[in-house]
Scaffold this motif. Structure first.
Motif, PDB file in Angstrom:
ATOM      1  N   ASN A 213       0.826  -1.213   0.000  1.00 31.28           N
ATOM      2  CA  ASN A 213       0.000   0.000   0.000  1.00 31.28           C
ATOM      3  C   ASN A 213       0.862   1.265   0.000  1.00 31.28           C
ATOM      4  N   ARG A 214       1.977   1.217   0.712  1.00 33.31           N
ATOM      5  CA  ARG A 214       2.878   2.377   0.733  1.00 33.31           C
ATOM      6  C   ARG A 214       3.532   2.595  -0.630  1.00 33.31           C
ATOM      7  N   VAL A 216       2.204   1.749  -3.531  1.00 31.45           N
ATOM      8  CA  VAL A 216       1.153   2.286  -4.409  1.00 31.45           C
ATOM      9  C   VAL A 216       0.963   3.777  -4.149  1.00 31.45           C
ATOM     10  N   LEU A 217       0.911   4.166  -2.859  1.00 25.66           N
ATOM     11  CA  LEU A 217       0.758   5.576  -2.506  1.00 25.66           C
ATOM     12  C   LEU A 217       1.937   6.403  -3.027  1.00 25.66           C
ATOM     13  N   VAL A 219       3.851   5.779  -5.611  1.00 21.57           N
ATOM     14  CA  VAL A 219       3.739   5.896  -7.070  1.00 21.57           C
ATOM     15  C   VAL A 219       2.699   6.955  -7.433  1.00 21.57           C
ATOM     16  N   GLN A 220       1.559   6.932  -6.727  1.00 17.59           N
ATOM     17  CA  GLN A 220       0.511   7.919  -7.003  1.00 17.59           C
ATOM     18  C   GLN A 220       0.997   9.342  -6.723  1.00 17.59           C
ATOM     19  N   GLN A 221       1.699   9.512  -5.614  1.00 15.11           N
ATOM     20  CA  GLN A 221       2.188  10.836  -5.257  1.00 15.11           C
ATOM     21  C   GLN A 221       3.260  11.313  -6.245  1.00 15.11           C
ATOM     22  N   PHE A 223       3.502  10.411  -9.370  1.00  9.24           N
ATOM     23  CA  PHE A 223       2.790  10.692 -10.625  1.00  9.24           C
ATOM     24  C   PHE A 223       2.146  12.078 -10.565  1.00  9.24           C
ATOM     25  N   ASN A 224       1.458  12.356  -9.453  1.00 12.43           N
ATOM     26  CA  ASN A 224       0.791  13.654  -9.306  1.00 12.43           C
ATOM     27  C   ASN A 224       1.795  14.803  -9.289  1.00 12.43           C
ATOM     28  N   ASN A 228       1.715  17.839 -11.934  1.00  7.03           N
ATOM     29  CA  ASN A 228       1.484  19.204 -11.461  1.00  7.03           C
ATOM     30  C   ASN A 228       2.697  20.106 -11.681  1.00  7.03           C
ATOM     31  N   THR A 236       4.043   9.992 -17.544  1.00  2.00           N
ATOM     32  CA  THR A 236       3.172  11.125 -17.217  1.00  2.00           C
ATOM     33  C   THR A 236       2.937  12.087 -18.380  1.00  2.00           C
TER      34      THR A 236
END
Length: 282
Positions: A213-214, A216-217, A219-221, A223-224, A228, A236
């Protein structure tokens, strides 16, 4: 030490040489603790482990001799020899070995004076006990109890022994009656030596679900952040271009820039504004 061990009886000499031979043949050597494991359970554990995993039961003094002869980093393993030690050899990495050994463990009742590896928590709620001396026994063990509906009820959830503390005789008795089994029965890995590194249980005990889960989090962060910050990467670029298009279109509509890609948005915005004014003047 090597000079001294040459005077060992032959059977002891053979034991030490076998350890040294296994160190050369296997990628990992570990020290395990077999305290409290019944012989039948130990044999079952042995059968359940991979065929490529060997458990060598031998005297602690001989384990010490073997590490002395091996020398170097192996000397540091001596401090992890306990009263009921044995050696384990495998080609698995230490994380896989630790997980497989943890899966062999079962629970048992505690004995007076034993150190609990976890907090022992008794939950509030009704019990199957009828009113009697049990109420006093519970309270003496630090468990608040009362009588309700003809049964003994524990009034609040209570931690009666914290991890690392000894369990006294009164607590042992009441925990047994409550069916609480805080002690692990199974092979515990004290230390693993793999690719010239020592691994201890506090490092090997990874919660795989939490770790996943960490990741995945993370990777999401990442990516964002890339999107941004308009930092283009292969993963991206598409999202960055889509974001830029949306923002350019919004800007074109707000500034009423008459381009073919935004004219429909400008007209729709004007139509909404017209309807708003119409409602206000009616």
């Amino acid at each position: 030490m090597a000079v001294y061990t040459r005077h060992l009886p032959q059977w002891k000499r053979d034991e030490v040489e076998e350890v040294k031979k296994n160190v050369q043949e296997y990628a990992l050597i570990g020290i395990i603790d077999m305290y409290g494991i019944p012989a039948t359970q130990f044999q079952q554990i042995r059968r359940n482990l991979k065929k490529t995993t060997i458990i060598k039961v031998m005297r602690n003094t001989l384990i010490d001799h073997a590490f002395s002869e091996l020398g170097g980093a192996y000397e540091g393993l001596k401090q992890h020899i306990t009263g009921h030690s044995a050696l384990i050899f495998t080609n698995d990495n230490p994380f896989k070995l630790f997980k497989s050994l943890e899966q062999t463990k079962t629970k048992r009742s505690a004995k007076a004076g034993e150190i609990t590896p976890v907090d022992i928590v008794v939950a509030k709620g009704p019990t199957s006990f009828k009113p009697g001396p049990i109420v006093s026994e519970l309270q003496q063990a630090g468990i608040p109890a009362t009588i309700e509906g003809g049964k003994v009820k524990i009034r609040e959830t209570k931690t009666i022994v914290k991890a690392g503390e000894a369990i006294d005789r009164k607590q042992v008795g009441i925990l047994s009656k409550l069916g609480v089994k805080p002690m692990d029965v199974g092979i515990a890995l004290n230390v693993a030596f793999y690719q010239d590194q020592m691994y201890l249980p506090d490092v090997l005990g990874v919660d795989e679900a939490e770790y996943y889960n960490r990741l995945v989090l993370a990777v999401q962060q990442a990516f964002n952040l890339s999107v941004n910050a308009a930092y283009p990467t292969a993963f991206t670029m598409e999202a960055i271009l889509a974001k830029a298009f949306r923002e350019a279109r919004s800007l074109g509509i707000e500034a009423a820039i008459y381009e073919k890609d935004v004219i429909d948005g400008i007209i729709a915005k004007a139509y909404r504004q017209m309807n708003t004014i119409k409602v206000l003047v009616e």
